[in-house]
Design an enzyme around this catalytic site. Sequence first.
Site, PDB file in Angstrom:
ATOM      1  N   CYS A   4       0.863  -1.188   0.000  1.00 28.49           N
ATOM      2  CA  CYS A   4       0.000   0.000   0.000  1.00 28.49           C
ATOM      3  C   CYS A   4       0.898   1.237   0.000  1.00 28.49           C
ATOM      4  CB  CYS A   4      -0.923   0.012   1.219  1.00 28.49           C
ATOM      5  SG  CYS A   4      -1.815   1.579   1.389  1.00 28.49           S
ATOM      6  N   CYS A   7       0.509   3.456   3.093  1.00 23.44           N
ATOM      7  CA  CYS A   7       1.160   2.866   4.271  1.00 23.44           C
ATOM      8  C   CYS A   7       2.670   3.088   4.199  1.00 23.44           C
ATOM      9  CB  CYS A   7       0.838   1.384   4.390  1.00 23.44           C
ATOM     10  SG  CYS A   7      -0.808   1.052   5.076  1.00 23.44           S
ATOM     11  N   ASP A  30      -0.474  16.235  -2.284  1.00 26.89           N
ATOM     12  CA  ASP A  30      -0.721  15.306  -3.390  1.00 26.89           C
ATOM     13  C   ASP A  30       0.362  15.499  -4.454  1.00 26.89           C
ATOM     14  OD1 ASP A  30      -3.532  13.711  -4.502  1.00 26.89           O
ATOM     15  OD2 ASP A  30      -1.941  14.190  -5.947  1.00 26.89           O
ATOM     16  N   HIS A  46      -4.509   1.269   8.270  1.00 25.30           N
ATOM     17  CA  HIS A  46      -4.935   0.928   6.910  1.00 25.30           C
ATOM     18  C   HIS A  46      -6.361   0.392   6.863  1.00 25.30           C
ATOM     19  CE1 HIS A  46      -4.482  -0.417   2.711  1.00 25.30           C
ATOM     20  NE2 HIS A  46      -5.384  -1.301   3.098  1.00 25.30           N
ATOM     21  N   ASN A  86     -12.968   9.819  -2.625  1.00 23.22           N
ATOM     22  CA  ASN A  86     -13.332   8.910  -3.712  1.00 23.22           C
ATOM     23  C   ASN A  86     -13.447   7.495  -3.160  1.00 23.22           C
ATOM     24  OD1 ASN A  86     -13.352  10.861  -5.800  1.00 23.22           O
ATOM     25  ND2 ASN A  86     -11.115  10.776  -5.918  1.00 23.22           N
ATOM     26  N   GLY A  92     -13.320   6.574  -9.297  1.00 24.87           N
ATOM     27  CA  GLY A  92     -11.932   6.671  -9.741  1.00 24.87           C
ATOM     28  C   GLY A  92     -10.919   6.535  -8.613  1.00 24.87           C
ATOM     29  N   THR A  94      -8.001   5.332  -6.807  1.00 23.87           N
ATOM     30  CA  THR A  94      -6.824   4.597  -7.294  1.00 23.87           C
ATOM     31  C   THR A  94      -5.995   4.018  -6.159  1.00 23.87           C
ATOM     32  OG1 THR A  94      -5.542   6.644  -7.386  1.00 23.87           O
ATOM     33  CG2 THR A  94      -6.635   5.935  -9.420  1.00 23.87           C
ATOM     34  N   HIS A  97      -6.453   2.954   0.248  1.00 27.85           N
ATOM     35  CA  HIS A  97      -6.218   3.312   1.654  1.00 27.85           C
ATOM     36  C   HIS A  97      -7.009   4.596   1.835  1.00 27.85           C
ATOM     37  CE1 HIS A  97      -3.208   3.808   5.204  1.00 27.85           C
ATOM     38  NE2 HIS A  97      -4.100   4.803   5.291  1.00 27.85           N
ATOM     39  N   HIS A  99      -8.533   8.011   2.101  1.00 25.37           N
ATOM     40  CA  HIS A  99      -7.884   9.325   2.110  1.00 25.37           C
ATOM     41  C   HIS A  99      -8.896  10.393   1.786  1.00 25.37           C
ATOM     42  CE1 HIS A  99      -7.458   7.465  -1.867  1.00 25.37           C
ATOM     43  NE2 HIS A  99      -7.557   8.683  -2.379  1.00 25.37           N
TER      44      HIS A  99
END
Length: 112
Positions: A4, A7, A30, A46, A86, A92, A94, A97, A99
């Site tokens: 991940c 992580c 980001d 996680h 999301n 979408g 991606t 985990h 966020h």
Amino acid sequence: MKDCIFCKIIAGEIPSAKVYEDDEILIFKDIAPIAKIHLLCVPKEHFAYLSEAGEGRAALLGRTLLKIGALKDELGLGDGYRLVVNQGENAGQTVRHLHIHILGGQPLPWGN
Ligand code: 5GP
Ligand code: ZN
């Protein structure tokens, strides 16, 4: 969790531009911003989806939102900001985990 990416960022195995950290959350920039300010807020624990968070994480999720609110000026979001989570394929997502995207630093169009 193995494999991940978030992580690994939390563990410091992948570098990131951190802007806030405490015992249970990390906020970092980001890598591909879609607004003048584009941050990601992740719980250090996680889990991928709100649908698997469960009652046991209700307080964590509440504290996370309150913390973002408390940090708004420090993060340069005093003129307003948008939170986006999301979830799943149609949205979408991606990175599996959980966020919270934090968008701000500019007017954010909504609809037409
Ligand atoms: P999602 O599409 O899952 O809602 O958002 C994942 C976000 O993570 C994307 O906006 C993407 O730019 C960001 N991202 C993916 N890999 C990395 C990385 O290694 N470092 C950082 N800082 N952001 C990443
Ligand atoms: Zn993870």
